[in-house]
Design a protein around this motif. Sequence first.
Motif, mmCIF file in Angstrom:
data_model
loop_
_atom_site.group_PDB
_atom_site.id
_atom_site.type_symbol
_atom_site.label_atom_id
_atom_site.label_comp_id
_atom_site.label_asym_id
_atom_site.label_seq_id
_atom_site.Cartn_x
_atom_site.Cartn_y
_atom_site.Cartn_z
ATOM 1 N N LEU A 87 0.838 -1.199 0.000
ATOM 2 C CA LEU A 87 0.000 0.000 0.000
ATOM 3 C C LEU A 87 0.874 1.250 0.000
ATOM 4 C CD1 LEU A 87 -2.367 -1.275 2.796
ATOM 5 C CD2 LEU A 87 -3.104 -0.861 0.448
ATOM 6 N N TYR A 88 0.380 2.303 -0.641
ATOM 7 C CA TYR A 88 1.036 3.607 -0.531
ATOM 8 C C TYR A 88 0.589 4.243 0.774
ATOM 9 C CZ TYR A 88 2.141 3.125 -5.491
ATOM 10 O OH TYR A 88 2.636 2.682 -6.693
ATOM 11 N N VAL A 90 0.011 7.393 3.342
ATOM 12 C CA VAL A 90 -0.201 8.850 3.446
ATOM 13 C C VAL A 90 -0.650 9.156 4.870
ATOM 14 C CG1 VAL A 90 -0.869 9.121 1.020
ATOM 15 C CG2 VAL A 90 -2.631 8.678 2.722
ATOM 16 N N GLN A 92 -2.947 9.953 7.821
ATOM 17 C CA GLN A 92 -4.304 9.434 8.009
ATOM 18 C C GLN A 92 -5.371 10.258 7.280
ATOM 19 O OE1 GLN A 92 -4.559 7.279 11.482
ATOM 20 N NE2 GLN A 92 -5.600 6.092 9.916
ATOM 21 N N SER C 131 -8.938 4.130 0.193
ATOM 22 C CA SER C 131 -8.083 4.439 1.336
ATOM 23 C C SER C 131 -8.416 3.439 2.430
ATOM 24 C CB SER C 131 -8.367 5.847 1.864
ATOM 25 O OG SER C 131 -8.242 6.784 0.833
ATOM 26 N N LEU C 132 -7.416 2.774 2.942
ATOM 27 C CA LEU C 132 -7.653 1.833 4.039
ATOM 28 C C LEU C 132 -7.209 2.513 5.321
ATOM 29 C CD1 LEU C 132 -6.249 -1.328 2.268
ATOM 30 C CD2 LEU C 132 -8.607 -0.512 2.344
ATOM 31 N N HIS C 133 -8.162 2.609 6.237
ATOM 32 C CA HIS C 133 -7.894 3.433 7.421
ATOM 33 C C HIS C 133 -7.317 2.658 8.598
ATOM 34 C CE1 HIS C 133 -9.783 6.523 5.172
ATOM 35 N NE2 HIS C 133 -10.879 5.826 5.077
ATOM 36 N N GLU C 134 -7.100 1.354 8.400
ATOM 37 C CA GLU C 134 -6.447 0.644 9.505
ATOM 38 C C GLU C 134 -5.147 1.364 9.794
ATOM 39 O OE1 GLU C 134 -6.643 -2.823 6.886
ATOM 40 O OE2 GLU C 134 -8.194 -1.306 6.756
ATOM 41 N N ASP C 135 -4.719 1.207 10.988
ATOM 42 C CA ASP C 135 -3.581 2.002 11.404
ATOM 43 C C ASP C 135 -2.273 1.438 10.864
ATOM 44 O OD1 ASP C 135 -2.377 4.043 12.593
ATOM 45 O OD2 ASP C 135 -2.554 3.300 14.646
ATOM 46 N N PHE C 136 -1.612 2.207 10.013
ATOM 47 C CA PHE C 136 -0.256 1.870 9.615
ATOM 48 C C PHE C 136 0.646 2.916 10.257
ATOM 49 C CE2 PHE C 136 -2.886 0.138 6.248
ATOM 50 C CZ PHE C 136 -2.344 -1.114 6.041
ATOM 51 N N GLY C 138 -0.146 5.255 12.284
ATOM 52 C CA GLY C 138 -0.782 6.568 12.161
ATOM 53 C C GLY C 138 -0.994 7.016 10.723
ATOM 54 N N MET C 139 -0.775 6.116 9.781
ATOM 55 C CA MET C 139 -0.941 6.475 8.366
ATOM 56 C C MET C 139 -2.137 5.713 7.785
ATOM 57 S SD MET C 139 1.923 8.295 7.777
ATOM 58 C CE MET C 139 2.876 8.129 6.288
ATOM 59 N N SER C 140 -2.613 6.165 6.626
ATOM 60 C CA SER C 140 -3.599 5.398 5.863
ATOM 61 C C SER C 140 -2.878 4.731 4.706
ATOM 62 C CB SER C 140 -4.684 6.317 5.294
ATOM 63 O OG SER C 140 -5.537 6.768 6.311
ATOM 64 N N GLY C 141 -3.391 3.581 4.293
ATOM 65 C CA GLY C 141 -2.807 2.862 3.166
ATOM 66 C C GLY C 141 -3.680 3.051 1.939
#
Lengths: 95, 483, 481
Positions: A87-88, A90, A92, C131-136, C138-141
């Motif tokens: 995944l890219y 960004v 949140q 957009s995947l909002h699971e926590d990476f 504090g980021m989105s994937g």
Amino acid sequence: MALNRTDVENIAHLARIAINDEDIAATTAKLSGILELIDKMQAVDTQGIVPLAHPLETTQRLRDDLVTESNQREAFQAIAPATQEGLYLVPQVIE
Amino acid sequence: MHDKTLAALSQALQSKTISSVELTQHYLQRIEQFDQTLNSYITVTADLALEQAKAADARIAAGSATPLTGIPLAHKDLFCTQGVRTSCGSKMLDNFIAPYESTVTARFIEAGAVTLGKTNLDEFAMGSSTESSFYGPTRNPWDTERVPGGSSGGSAAAVAARLCAGATGTDTGGSIRQPAGFTALTGLKPTYGRVSRWGMIAYASSLDQGGPMARTAEDCAIMMQVMAGFDAKDSTSVDEPVSNYTAELNAPLKGLRIGLPKEYFASGLDAATADAIHAAVKQFQTLGAEIKEISLPNAELAIPAYYVIAPAEASSNLSRFDGVRFGYRCENPSDLTDLYKRSRGEGFGDEVKRRIMVGAYALSAGYYDAYYLQAQKIRRLIKNDFLAAYEQVDVILCPTSPTPPFKIGEKIDDPVSLYLTDIYTITANLAGVPGIALPAGFAQGLPLGMQLLGPYFSEARLLNIAHQYQQVTDWHHRAPAGY
Amino acid sequence: MQWEIVIGLEIHAQLTTASKIFSGSATTFGAEPNIQASLIDLGMPGTLPVLNKQAVRNAVKFGLAIDAQIGTTNVFARKNYFYPDLPKGYQISQMDLPIVGKGFIDITLDDGSIKRVGVTRAHLEEDAGKSLHEDFHGMSGIDLNRAGTPLLEIVSEPDMRSAKEAVAYAKTIHSLVRYLGICDGNMAEGSLRCDCNVSIRPKGQEEFGTRCEIKNVNSFRFIEKAINTEVQRQIELIEDGGKVVQETRLYDPNKDETRSMRSKEEANDYRYFPDPDLLPIIIEAAFIEEVRGELPELPQQKRERFQREFGLSVYDASVLSASREMADYFEEVQKVCTDAKLAANWVMGELSSLLNKEGLDIEQSPVSGSQLGKMLLRIKDNTISGKIAKMVFEAMAAGKGDADAIIKSQGLEQVTDSNAIENMLDEVLAANAGQVQQYRDSDEAKRGKMFGFFVGQAMKASKGKANPQQVNELLRRKLED
């Protein structure tokens, strides 16, 4: 057309471009100068003229519905700033 | 070796008088020697070049060579080259190793040409002086205090200084023709749709067109033979048969009708340039051409229309540079908007940011009709001017720029004065017609350029006319002192 | 105050194509992240779009099916905005000149009446990624596999006046695109998504109220709930002296509420302009005729034919034509058993409740149309009674073979031999002699009630296999004796 500071801030936001506070005045002046140049065309009466979007005025070709691409994720993500698990990444996204 | 034209080098390679490896090494050595000063290359691909040269020599030996096999070329650094940085002269793409090959460069590779490297340009091709590059300005080999023109200024300087046999350029508002004029080269801007835009990083999609820059019309014809042609990957590519450009070079000019647009010889044109073109007119007459004054009445509207359309398209084309999938990303973005704003604010240079903002403004709610739509209507008027002109004449002859090359730094703080230097070139882009720039003389050691504009798909005729002119003149054989 | 609800829907239907609208990437659902994102889908610098013919064909098909004007010159425009699931910073869509113009579609309401809903336009566009909002950390994937999937955005007129009408419209569009084979209609996978524009106005007022757009509602049930919730919110807001603000809202099914979308808060200025990388699409008359020739019988035509040919009610015909699979199934049953009403009753009755119970689609039915048809033939020729048929049907559903085999192996043939039935009845009456006497002593009204008792006993004695009509007839005669 002369722009003011707020105009420039709005445009910069629309275009997602950060401008330093101290540069806004200069940017405003330069953009206003460019718009003044552009505004010379406002004097022309173009009523009834059909806008021209493409010089050649030809028509769109259609592609056959075939899958021609294969997985190149590794190569494409090798040049990405931040990825994880394919995944890219960004900051949140809040909906 | 570097004195020879591309055509002559091609013959020398085919007759095995020289090898491509020798030739490539020679150019690489010259780049080493001169480019510190000129800054015409952003990236030199020495290893790749030598590898390609070896393969080219083998191909020549095997008898399966094309006229370009083994010829060392340089490519404007906005053609994507797989595995090689493709920077567009921008910090934004300083780290961008293109993951694929543009159609233009792929065709050169297939023909066996050698890639010496990627040449400097105004950032994202936005400029007329090659000063806005992230990699610093390129210098004009005719006078290193002066600009080589732009945006294909790196290609122009490299060819003019004999740091390659020929180079690719792109022309959105004159970016092949004006630098060709500034460096005494021949450069062809083809009809819109003649050369594929696949892999050519867009500035303004409806105006951009790639083309060759070389010493002579004949050299351009050889390169153009490879570049031109339909490409299914580009929806705006035109499926028209490609002429045999070299075969048509020798057609006589008798009966050719040349038009001189009176608007292009009005006030603002440098006297020496005007004189040079009038002298060229006499040459053409001697060659059998008829000269006629014509009018392109809306020419003066071209600059305002262009500086709406090109920035509008650019503002959208450059939105993909957002720090997410490739290119520059700011440090520690606090949130999504910060990621966008700082990546773009830090990654783009001033002129690019200005044009993006002008374009965004011209398309924004409440201004679309007055700016974008009005510009497109004027675009129609300009196209109609050309259509009417080509009812009367076969080609149009005019200057490439109002002045000879200006000094580095002279116009950098005044974008509008820089925009005005495009006045003679941008009409062709708005109308989509082809144009060829060629040297018309010199004034105080500085090159003076002229251009011939033709109807759609008249590239073969334009190359032919330029070639015939070059048979009776020698401007194109002059080299800048020391190179 | 009496409020009138005004609803318009924007339905995004993913078109069934093998490759994306502007690239040769596959459109398969559920692939690993970003393995179906090509150079073009990623918006790599220098890449260019080329339009997929199948997407155009599908859109034209839809246009013809709703009697719309086809945009014979239609143009792609760029809709500019920044979002991480939108790789180019613009979506290629259509603005001024869409591929499908004004049309309409008829929907059947619960009371069986038909309402015509206007379709303003339908245009082609590319889907965005996810957009995947699971926590990476504090980021989105971001997964761009979906980016570039062809969409047809179908915009209705604000013609719906209740959540139920909106659902009926959405279901009708859902059924139509599936009939046409241009969208698989899988809402769970996002193949069909719905934005609901909702406003209210005092009854009798002509002018529309301020509307809110509820984005991305992905089931029929949620469409209904989201609209009702939003209507309630707007009514309460206005009645408390507030004002509805035009905005984009999101429906939260867990809390059953809509809330303002923060990310879309600021007024967007999309800066639409014609995409210079794409040329105008010219749809030739011959192409339109070719596509017209490929149109299947449409739900409305089918419904009318079912009424006309089979004498079904509007309601039955609507239910049976609601999906192509349902209609095909029904027609198969009808063809085999040659009794449309019997077929309709079984398809809408036993079969539907079986499918409901098992959570199956009709194309997954364990009992095929021809199997059901053959069983119904056995009802018609009196081999089995309706009651026994239910047992046979259950056995078929359990995979125990065809009706005939089940009837034979379980000895379920109806007893129609009069002698056998008479013998059986004699036994039943003998065993219930008291009741027989009582019956004979009773008046007509009471007898009627008691008669059922004897029928029940008789059917029980025959294990349901005796022909009910014969049982009735013979029993009556014997009791009269």
